[in-house]
Design a protein around this motif. Structure first.
Motif, PDB file in Angstrom:
ATOM      1  N   TYR A 258       0.825  -1.214   0.000  1.00 39.48           N
ATOM      2  CA  TYR A 258       0.000   0.000   0.000  1.00 39.48           C
ATOM      3  C   TYR A 258       0.857   1.261   0.000  1.00 39.48           C
ATOM      4  N   ARG A 259       2.115   1.127  -0.374  1.00 40.79           N
ATOM      5  CA  ARG A 259       3.024   2.269  -0.415  1.00 40.79           C
ATOM      6  C   ARG A 259       2.453   3.406  -1.261  1.00 40.79           C
ATOM      7  N   ALA A 260       1.953   3.093  -2.453  1.00 43.51           N
ATOM      8  CA  ALA A 260       1.421   4.142  -3.332  1.00 43.51           C
ATOM      9  C   ALA A 260       0.182   4.797  -2.730  1.00 43.51           C
ATOM     10  N   HIS A 261      -0.679   4.015  -2.079  1.00 42.01           N
ATOM     11  CA  HIS A 261      -1.876   4.564  -1.469  1.00 42.01           C
ATOM     12  C   HIS A 261      -1.522   5.559  -0.366  1.00 42.01           C
ATOM     13  N   ARG A 262      -0.542   5.202   0.462  1.00 42.85           N
ATOM     14  CA  ARG A 262      -0.127   6.107   1.532  1.00 42.85           C
ATOM     15  C   ARG A 262       0.440   7.395   0.961  1.00 42.85           C
ATOM     16  N   THR A 263       1.284   7.232  -0.040  1.00 39.41           N
ATOM     17  CA  THR A 263       1.896   8.413  -0.643  1.00 39.41           C
ATOM     18  C   THR A 263       0.845   9.335  -1.232  1.00 39.41           C
ATOM     19  N   LEU A 264      -0.125   8.769  -1.920  1.00 35.01           N
ATOM     20  CA  LEU A 264      -1.152   9.590  -2.556  1.00 35.01           C
ATOM     21  C   LEU A 264      -2.024  10.300  -1.527  1.00 35.01           C
ATOM     22  N   LEU A 265      -2.246   9.668  -0.372  1.00 35.89           N
ATOM     23  CA  LEU A 265      -2.993  10.350   0.683  1.00 35.89           C
ATOM     24  C   LEU A 265      -2.277  11.622   1.117  1.00 35.89           C
ATOM     25  N   PHE A 266      -0.970  11.515   1.352  1.00 34.94           N
ATOM     26  CA  PHE A 266      -0.209  12.683   1.795  1.00 34.94           C
ATOM     27  C   PHE A 266      -0.050  13.708   0.682  1.00 34.94           C
ATOM     28  N   VAL A 267       0.191  13.238  -0.535  1.00 30.53           N
ATOM     29  CA  VAL A 267       0.294  14.166  -1.664  1.00 30.53           C
ATOM     30  C   VAL A 267      -1.025  14.909  -1.853  1.00 30.53           C
ATOM     31  N   GLY A 268      -2.135  14.195  -1.707  1.00 27.77           N
ATOM     32  CA  GLY A 268      -3.432  14.839  -1.822  1.00 27.77           C
ATOM     33  C   GLY A 268      -3.629  15.932  -0.787  1.00 27.77           C
ATOM     34  N   MET A 269      -3.180  15.665   0.446  1.00 28.16           N
ATOM     35  CA  MET A 269      -3.246  16.702   1.469  1.00 28.16           C
ATOM     36  C   MET A 269      -2.451  17.932   1.063  1.00 28.16           C
ATOM     37  N   GLY A 270      -1.224  17.701   0.594  1.00 29.69           N
ATOM     38  CA  GLY A 270      -0.393  18.829   0.196  1.00 29.69           C
ATOM     39  C   GLY A 270      -0.955  19.604  -0.980  1.00 29.69           C
ATOM     40  N   LEU A 271      -1.460  18.877  -1.982  1.00 32.93           N
ATOM     41  CA  LEU A 271      -1.981  19.548  -3.182  1.00 32.93           C
ATOM     42  C   LEU A 271      -3.286  20.292  -2.908  1.00 32.93           C
ATOM     43  N   SER A 272      -3.941  19.983  -1.783  1.00 36.34           N
ATOM     44  CA  SER A 272      -5.137  20.763  -1.441  1.00 36.34           C
ATOM     45  C   SER A 272      -4.784  22.224  -1.197  1.00 36.34           C
ATOM     46  N   GLY A 273      -3.510  22.497  -0.974  1.00 36.00           N
ATOM     47  CA  GLY A 273      -3.072  23.877  -0.800  1.00 36.00           C
ATOM     48  C   GLY A 273      -3.111  24.695  -2.073  1.00 36.00           C
ATOM     49  N   VAL A 274      -3.329  24.047  -3.215  1.00 38.71           N
ATOM     50  CA  VAL A 274      -3.412  24.792  -4.471  1.00 38.71           C
ATOM     51  C   VAL A 274      -4.583  25.786  -4.431  1.00 38.71           C
ATOM     52  N   VAL A 275      -5.687  25.390  -3.811  1.00 33.85           N
ATOM     53  CA  VAL A 275      -6.871  26.258  -3.773  1.00 33.85           C
ATOM     54  C   VAL A 275      -6.588  27.555  -3.025  1.00 33.85           C
ATOM     55  N   PRO A 276      -6.144  27.511  -1.738  1.00 38.10           N
ATOM     56  CA  PRO A 276      -5.825  28.783  -1.082  1.00 38.10           C
ATOM     57  C   PRO A 276      -4.661  29.521  -1.733  1.00 38.10           C
ATOM     58  N   ALA A 277      -3.725  28.775  -2.365  1.00 41.14           N
ATOM     59  CA  ALA A 277      -2.599  29.447  -3.024  1.00 41.14           C
ATOM     60  C   ALA A 277      -3.072  30.286  -4.207  1.00 41.14           C
ATOM     61  N   VAL A 278      -3.957  29.733  -5.023  1.00 40.53           N
ATOM     62  CA  VAL A 278      -4.511  30.490  -6.152  1.00 40.53           C
ATOM     63  C   VAL A 278      -5.303  31.686  -5.640  1.00 40.53           C
ATOM     64  N   HIS A 279      -6.095  31.467  -4.611  1.00 35.19           N
ATOM     65  CA  HIS A 279      -6.872  32.547  -4.005  1.00 35.19           C
ATOM     66  C   HIS A 279      -5.948  33.663  -3.515  1.00 35.19           C
ATOM     67  N   ALA A 280      -4.892  33.273  -2.778  1.00 34.67           N
ATOM     68  CA  ALA A 280      -3.967  34.269  -2.230  1.00 34.67           C
ATOM     69  C   ALA A 280      -3.233  35.021  -3.332  1.00 34.67           C
ATOM     70  N   THR A 281      -2.837  34.303  -4.378  1.00 35.28           N
ATOM     71  CA  THR A 281      -2.137  34.960  -5.494  1.00 35.28           C
ATOM     72  C   THR A 281      -3.033  35.972  -6.172  1.00 35.28           C
ATOM     73  N   ALA A 282      -4.290  35.619  -6.364  1.00 33.05           N
ATOM     74  CA  ALA A 282      -5.233  36.549  -6.994  1.00 33.05           C
ATOM     75  C   ALA A 282      -5.451  37.787  -6.144  1.00 33.05           C
ATOM     76  N   VAL A 283      -5.573  37.569  -4.837  1.00 31.00           N
ATOM     77  CA  VAL A 283      -5.819  38.703  -3.934  1.00 31.00           C
ATOM     78  C   VAL A 283      -4.596  39.606  -3.843  1.00 31.00           C
ATOM     79  N   ASN A 284      -3.403  39.025  -3.908  1.00 33.12           N
ATOM     80  CA  ASN A 284      -2.171  39.799  -3.704  1.00 33.12           C
ATOM     81  C   ASN A 284      -1.346  39.925  -4.979  1.00 33.12           C
ATOM     82  N   TRP A 285      -2.014  39.935  -6.119  1.00 34.55           N
ATOM     83  CA  TRP A 285      -1.305  39.923  -7.392  1.00 34.55           C
ATOM     84  C   TRP A 285      -0.335  41.090  -7.544  1.00 34.55           C
ATOM     85  N   HIS A 286      -0.681  42.233  -7.024  1.00 31.60           N
ATOM     86  CA  HIS A 286       0.159  43.423  -7.212  1.00 31.60           C
ATOM     87  C   HIS A 286       1.103  43.662  -6.041  1.00 31.60           C
ATOM     88  N   GLU A 287       1.149  42.755  -5.102  1.00 31.58           N
ATOM     89  CA  GLU A 287       2.053  42.933  -3.970  1.00 31.58           C
ATOM     90  C   GLU A 287       3.487  42.635  -4.395  1.00 31.58           C
TER      91      GLU A 287
END
Length: 364
Positions: A258-287
């Protein structure tokens, strides 16, 4: 870092059978007596010497990576396992990479605490540890990077505390917990089946904790002026972390297959940060600090994802089984990339903190 981060981790790499065998003789007493007798080495009372063994001599619960053929410790007493910190085997580099990473982040925490607590500053002043100097150099190098940005050039490492520091220290504490639990897992999981299972679960928890706390500085400081987004994003990632840890408490998911399953669980957690990252970039585009933080966070993402690839593929030992038993195998590379990713995120957190100190929130 992590990615599971094999481990962001990370010991989390040893196979655990679906069901644990019952101890013979009605509990743990028989097992303890057996180990004691083994340690005495027979009727002569001579102490048994615990030698390194091959992969094929391991008990089933320790068989995880068939491409690492030799230099295993198997069912060693706790004291022998602890003392193996200073000997050479196929876990030595895994132990020391994250142990030194823990010491580095501990030093960074002391350096930053010293800016706000004179007692800590006095303690640091009396320390002659090389690691304290390394931590100070890491912090000052981050400051040098910030000074190249005109908008941040006025910032010093010691600043008036205009915003709360707890999210930053939560990140440092989570990173230390992850690195120390990983190091302990690699050091002591050779003792027994029961301890092996406990340490693997602790290691998984450390990886999830590090991923969760990595979200705290950027989300808290970027959305400090919009508290409802803080609550939404931090609640979501915390819930995802708890759910991931709960799922990984099953011995079945600790198995090597289940090595791949475990890895994908953690990768999925990390990639969930894409949503707030895009939001933050849009809000602070000119910073003006946007490019600096994106560079740091991009370096973190590349480090963690690359580490996850090494963890899943078990390269390079897959190509030449036995050639990388002691040094250069995938888990060691993964550990180094976890440290690199954590340091990159530390750099981004410093930027977030300093910018929020300078800007504050506009009056409403």
């Amino acid at each position: 870092m992590v990615v599971e981060s094999e481990g962001t981790t990370v010991c989390a790499h040893q196979e655990v059978p679906v069901a644990m065998e019952e101890e013979k003789g009605g509990g743990g007493g028989w097992g303890k007596r057996r180990r004691k007798q083994q340690g005495r080495g027979g009727e002569g009372g001579e102490k048994k010497k615990y030698a390194l063994v091959s992969y094929h001599e391991l008990p089933e619960y320790m068989k995880e990576n068939e491409f690492i053929l030799n230099y295993y410790r198997s069912e060693w007493p706790i004291l022998n396992a602890v003392l193996s910190l200073f000997s050479w085997h196929n876990e030595t580099i895994n132990i020391w990479t994250h142990l030194l990473g823990f010491i580095l982040f501990f030093g960074l925490a002391l350096v930053h605490l010293g800016q706000y607590f004179p007692q800590v500053a006095d303690l640091i002043g009396h320390l002659s540890w090389p690691i304290s100097k390394v931590a100070e150099n890491v912090s000052s190098n981050i400051g040098d990077v910030l000074s190249t940005n005109p908008a941040l050039a006025s910032y010093g490492m010691a600043v008036a505390s205009q915003t709360t520091r707890w999210p930053f220290f939560v990140f440092l504490a989570g990173a230390m917990f992850c690195l120390l639990s990983s190091s302990a897992c690699h050091l002591l999981s050779c003792h027994s089946h029961r301890l092996n299972l406990f340490l693997i679960r602790l290691d998984y928890t450390g990886i999830a904790v590090m991923i969760v706390v990595s979200f705290f500085p950027p989300i808290y400081y970027i959305f400090q002026c919009d508290p409802h987004w803080q609550v939404v994003y931090l609640s979501a990632i915390t819930a995802a972390g708890v759910a991931t840890v709960y799922a990984l408490m099953s011995p079945r998911l600790s198995a090597a297959r289940y090595r791949a399953h475990r890895t994908l669980l953690f990768v999925g957690m990390g990639l969930s940060g894409v949503v707030p990252a895009v939001h933050a970039t849009a809000v602070n585009w000119h910073e003006p600090h946007r490019n600096v933080t994106l560079a740091y966070e991009g370096a973190m993402a590349v480090s963690y994802l690359t580490g996850a690839v090494f963890y899943m593929t078990r390269v390079p030992e897959r190509w030449r089984p036995g050639a990388f038993d002691l040094a250069g195998h995938s888990h060691q590379i993964f550990h180094a990339l976890v440290i690199a990713g954590a340091l990159a995120h530390y750099g981004a957190a410093i930027v977030f903190l300093k910018v929020r100190d300078e800007m504050g929130c506009p009056a409403k």
